[in-house]
Structure formats: C-alpha cells, structure tokens
Scaffold this motif. Structure first.
Motif, PDB file in Angstrom:
ATOM      1  N   THR A  18       0.856  -1.180   0.000  1.00 20.99           N
ATOM      2  CA  THR A  18       0.000   0.000   0.000  1.00 20.99           C
ATOM      3  C   THR A  18       0.892   1.230   0.000  1.00 20.99           C
ATOM      4  OG1 THR A  18      -1.784  -1.129   1.178  1.00 20.99           O
ATOM      5  CG2 THR A  18      -1.776   1.286   1.263  1.00 20.99           C
ATOM      6  N   ILE A  19       0.655   2.107  -0.953  1.00 15.86           N
ATOM      7  CA  ILE A  19       1.416   3.344  -1.069  1.00 15.86           C
ATOM      8  C   ILE A  19       0.489   4.486  -0.659  1.00 15.86           C
ATOM      9  CG2 ILE A  19       2.703   4.874  -2.605  1.00 15.86           C
ATOM     10  CD1 ILE A  19       3.150   2.369  -4.413  1.00 15.86           C
ATOM     11  N   ILE A  20       0.947   5.306   0.281  1.00 14.16           N
ATOM     12  CA  ILE A  20       0.169   6.424   0.800  1.00 14.16           C
ATOM     13  C   ILE A  20       0.870   7.714   0.407  1.00 14.16           C
ATOM     14  CG2 ILE A  20      -0.677   7.563   2.889  1.00 14.16           C
ATOM     15  CD1 ILE A  20      -0.601   4.767   4.217  1.00 14.16           C
ATOM     16  N   GLY A  21       0.111   8.681  -0.067  1.00 17.10           N
ATOM     17  CA  GLY A  21       0.690   9.960  -0.438  1.00 17.10           C
ATOM     18  C   GLY A  21      -0.358  11.046  -0.484  1.00 17.10           C
ATOM     19  N   ASP A  23      -1.259  12.678  -3.379  1.00 21.22           N
ATOM     20  CA  ASP A  23      -2.057  12.641  -4.598  1.00 21.22           C
ATOM     21  C   ASP A  23      -1.629  11.440  -5.448  1.00 21.22           C
ATOM     22  OD1 ASP A  23       0.275  13.406  -6.112  1.00 21.22           O
ATOM     23  OD2 ASP A  23      -0.204  15.513  -5.781  1.00 21.22           O
ATOM     24  N   ALA A  24      -2.398  11.185  -6.495  1.00 19.77           N
ATOM     25  CA  ALA A  24      -2.156  10.025  -7.352  1.00 19.77           C
ATOM     26  C   ALA A  24      -0.801  10.099  -8.050  1.00 19.77           C
ATOM     27  CB  ALA A  24      -3.281   9.893  -8.386  1.00 19.77           C
ATOM     28  N   GLU A  25      -0.350  11.285  -8.365  1.00 18.05           N
ATOM     29  CA  GLU A  25       0.952  11.443  -9.028  1.00 18.05           C
ATOM     30  C   GLU A  25       2.088  10.943  -8.131  1.00 18.05           C
ATOM     31  OE1 GLU A  25       3.639  15.116 -10.581  1.00 18.05           O
ATOM     32  OE2 GLU A  25       1.530  15.121 -11.170  1.00 18.05           O
ATOM     33  N   GLU A  26       2.048  11.298  -6.848  1.00 18.87           N
ATOM     34  CA  GLU A  26       3.064  10.819  -5.904  1.00 18.87           C
ATOM     35  C   GLU A  26       3.045   9.294  -5.811  1.00 18.87           C
ATOM     36  OE1 GLU A  26       3.141  14.461  -2.638  1.00 18.87           O
ATOM     37  OE2 GLU A  26       2.474  12.481  -2.014  1.00 18.87           O
ATOM     38  N   ILE A  27       1.863   8.739  -5.729  1.00 23.10           N
ATOM     39  CA  ILE A  27       1.727   7.284  -5.613  1.00 23.10           C
ATOM     40  C   ILE A  27       2.266   6.595  -6.855  1.00 23.10           C
ATOM     41  CG2 ILE A  27       0.026   5.414  -5.519  1.00 23.10           C
ATOM     42  CD1 ILE A  27      -1.591   7.319  -3.647  1.00 23.10           C
ATOM     43  N   GLY A  28       1.907   7.110  -8.013  1.00 16.61           N
ATOM     44  CA  GLY A  28       2.396   6.531  -9.261  1.00 16.61           C
ATOM     45  C   GLY A  28       3.911   6.579  -9.362  1.00 16.61           C
ATOM     46  N   GLN A  29       4.509   7.665  -8.881  1.00 20.62           N
ATOM     47  CA  GLN A  29       5.966   7.793  -8.918  1.00 20.62           C
ATOM     48  C   GLN A  29       6.626   6.739  -8.042  1.00 20.62           C
ATOM     49  OE1 GLN A  29       7.695   9.958 -10.989  1.00 20.62           O
ATOM     50  NE2 GLN A  29       9.343   8.554 -10.387  1.00 20.62           N
ATOM     51  N   VAL A  30       6.087   6.525  -6.842  1.00 23.10           N
ATOM     52  CA  VAL A  30       6.643   5.503  -5.946  1.00 23.10           C
ATOM     53  C   VAL A  30       6.508   4.122  -6.582  1.00 23.10           C
ATOM     54  CG1 VAL A  30       6.394   4.367  -3.699  1.00 23.10           C
ATOM     55  CG2 VAL A  30       6.263   6.850  -3.856  1.00 23.10           C
ATOM     56  N   PHE A  31       5.357   3.838  -7.190  1.00 21.46           N
ATOM     57  CA  PHE A  31       5.134   2.561  -7.872  1.00 21.46           C
ATOM     58  C   PHE A  31       6.210   2.341  -8.940  1.00 21.46           C
ATOM     59  CE2 PHE A  31       3.142   0.002 -11.234  1.00 21.46           C
ATOM     60  CZ  PHE A  31       2.711  -1.100 -10.495  1.00 21.46           C
ATOM     61  N   ARG A  32       6.481   3.371  -9.725  1.00 24.42           N
ATOM     62  CA  ARG A  32       7.507   3.261 -10.776  1.00 24.42           C
ATOM     63  C   ARG A  32       8.906   3.141 -10.175  1.00 24.42           C
ATOM     64  NH1 ARG A  32       3.854   6.853 -12.747  1.00 24.42           N
ATOM     65  NH2 ARG A  32       5.043   8.690 -12.095  1.00 24.42           N
ATOM     66  N   LYS A  39       7.760  -6.431 -10.963  1.00 28.90           N
ATOM     67  CA  LYS A  39       7.679  -7.476  -9.941  1.00 28.90           C
ATOM     68  C   LYS A  39       6.283  -8.101  -9.907  1.00 28.90           C
ATOM     69  CE  LYS A  39      11.119  -5.106  -7.137  1.00 28.90           C
ATOM     70  NZ  LYS A  39      11.330  -4.283  -5.939  1.00 28.90           N
ATOM     71  N   ASP A  40       5.492  -7.860 -10.962  1.00 28.30           N
ATOM     72  CA  ASP A  40       4.155  -8.442 -11.137  1.00 28.30           C
ATOM     73  C   ASP A  40       3.090  -7.912 -10.190  1.00 28.30           C
ATOM     74  OD1 ASP A  40       5.027 -10.044 -13.263  1.00 28.30           O
ATOM     75  OD2 ASP A  40       5.688 -11.613 -11.875  1.00 28.30           O
ATOM     76  N   PHE A  41       3.257  -6.718  -9.629  1.00 33.23           N
ATOM     77  CA  PHE A  41       2.210  -6.122  -8.802  1.00 33.23           C
ATOM     78  C   PHE A  41       1.201  -5.420  -9.703  1.00 33.23           C
ATOM     79  CE2 PHE A  41       5.307  -6.698  -5.481  1.00 33.23           C
ATOM     80  CZ  PHE A  41       4.536  -6.936  -4.354  1.00 33.23           C
ATOM     81  N   THR A  42      -0.073  -5.555  -9.391  1.00 26.44           N
ATOM     82  CA  THR A  42      -1.139  -4.853 -10.090  1.00 26.44           C
ATOM     83  C   THR A  42      -2.032  -4.172  -9.052  1.00 26.44           C
ATOM     84  OG1 THR A  42      -2.544  -6.814 -10.108  1.00 26.44           O
ATOM     85  CG2 THR A  42      -1.178  -6.437 -12.052  1.00 26.44           C
ATOM     86  N   ILE A  43      -2.686  -3.116  -9.471  1.00 26.24           N
ATOM     87  CA  ILE A  43      -3.520  -2.361  -8.532  1.00 26.24           C
ATOM     88  C   ILE A  43      -4.769  -3.167  -8.167  1.00 26.24           C
ATOM     89  CG2 ILE A  43      -4.818  -1.080 -10.270  1.00 26.24           C
ATOM     90  CD1 ILE A  43      -4.296   1.394  -8.294  1.00 26.24           C
ATOM     91  N   VAL A  44      -5.143  -3.131  -6.898  1.00 30.36           N
ATOM     92  CA  VAL A  44      -6.311  -3.863  -6.399  1.00 30.36           C
ATOM     93  C   VAL A  44      -7.584  -3.097  -6.720  1.00 30.36           C
ATOM     94  CG1 VAL A  44      -7.455  -4.686  -4.298  1.00 30.36           C
ATOM     95  CG2 VAL A  44      -4.998  -4.999  -4.581  1.00 30.36           C
ATOM     96  N   HIS A  45      -7.544  -1.801  -6.574  1.00 28.19           N
ATOM     97  CA  HIS A  45      -8.696  -0.932  -6.811  1.00 28.19           C
ATOM     98  C   HIS A  45      -8.142   0.424  -7.212  1.00 28.19           C
ATOM     99  CE1 HIS A  45     -12.536   1.169  -5.924  1.00 28.19           C
ATOM    100  NE2 HIS A  45     -13.069  -0.014  -6.156  1.00 28.19           N
ATOM    101  N   ARG A  46      -8.967   1.325  -7.620  1.00 24.30           N
ATOM    102  CA  ARG A  46      -8.476   2.622  -8.080  1.00 24.30           C
ATOM    103  C   ARG A  46      -7.808   3.405  -6.937  1.00 24.30           C
ATOM    104  NH1 ARG A  46     -14.121   3.874  -7.338  1.00 24.30           N
ATOM    105  NH2 ARG A  46     -14.297   5.723  -6.042  1.00 24.30           N
ATOM    106  N   VAL A  74      -4.256   9.998   0.257  1.00 24.51           N
ATOM    107  CA  VAL A  74      -4.621   9.235  -0.932  1.00 24.51           C
ATOM    108  C   VAL A  74      -3.796   7.959  -0.872  1.00 24.51           C
ATOM    109  CG1 VAL A  74      -4.597   9.228  -3.455  1.00 24.51           C
ATOM    110  CG2 VAL A  74      -5.081  11.338  -2.238  1.00 24.51           C
ATOM    111  N   ALA A  75      -4.399   6.849  -1.214  1.00 21.92           N
ATOM    112  CA  ALA A  75      -3.663   5.579  -1.145  1.00 21.92           C
ATOM    113  C   ALA A  75      -4.079   4.660  -2.288  1.00 21.92           C
ATOM    114  CB  ALA A  75      -3.925   4.897   0.198  1.00 21.92           C
ATOM    115  N   ALA A  76      -3.192   3.724  -2.569  1.00 22.29           N
ATOM    116  CA  ALA A  76      -3.472   2.678  -3.541  1.00 22.29           C
ATOM    117  C   ALA A  76      -2.837   1.396  -3.031  1.00 22.29           C
ATOM    118  CB  ALA A  76      -2.882   3.022  -4.906  1.00 22.29           C
ATOM    119  N   THR A  77      -3.549   0.291  -3.170  1.00 20.95           N
ATOM    120  CA  THR A  77      -3.011  -1.000  -2.770  1.00 20.95           C
ATOM    121  C   THR A  77      -2.797  -1.831  -4.019  1.00 20.95           C
ATOM    122  OG1 THR A  77      -4.083  -0.909  -0.610  1.00 20.95           O
ATOM    123  CG2 THR A  77      -3.453  -3.092  -1.414  1.00 20.95           C
TER     124      THR A  77
END
Length: 83
Positions: A18-21, A23-32, A39-46, A74-77
């Motif tokens: 789970t990445i917490i930030g 806004d979505a831009e920050e989260i996307g940057q951490v994901f990248r 590493k085969d991670f995919t988003i669970v929900h928006r 804002v978070a994404a898992t």
C-alpha cells in the motif's frame, strides 16, 4: 510524502503493498521507482481518498499519519498473486 508498507509472505501467498501519499501522481511515482510492475504487482482498486482506522490502542499512530499528511490522504493498494 509517500510511506510504503510491505507485507512479509511465504511462498504461495498473496503479497500486498500500500502506497500512501498526497495525490495520485506521488503514488504513481513511488510505484515506478520501486519497479512494482516488473515485480508483477497490479492495482487492487483505483487510487483514491482513504481513511485509516487503527486497532484499539493505536490511536497515536492514526493521529501521526493524519498530521503528517495534513488531511490529504490518498492511497493505492497493489497485489502480487502467487506464481
């Protein structure tokens, strides 16, 4: 600010990040930056606004997270399924 939590798993179990930030831009940057797609991670929900609920006795942690993000949570898992 984008803290990340990692679950420890054994072979054959799903793994979550789970990445917490702010806004979505920050989260996307951490994901990248962490190469999670490779590493085969995919988003669970928006990606969206989240509320953190803490287990009893953990109230200080909830207040800390809220204060650090100034109310902008804002978070994404993302999940990786066993291979």
């Amino acid at each position: 600010m984008s803290p990340t939590t990692h679950s420890q798993t054994t072979s054959g179990e799903d793994e979550f990040v789970t990445i917490i930030g702010g806004d979505a831009e920050e989260i996307g940057q951490v994901f990248r930056d962490q190469g999670l797609a490779a590493k085969d991670f995919t988003i669970v929900h928006r990606i969206g606004r989240h509320r953190i609920a803490m287990a009893p006795g953990q109230d200080d942690m909830s207040a800390l997270v809220g204060a650090l993000l100034g109310g902008r949570l804002v978070a994404a898992t993302y999940a990786r399924r066993p291979r």
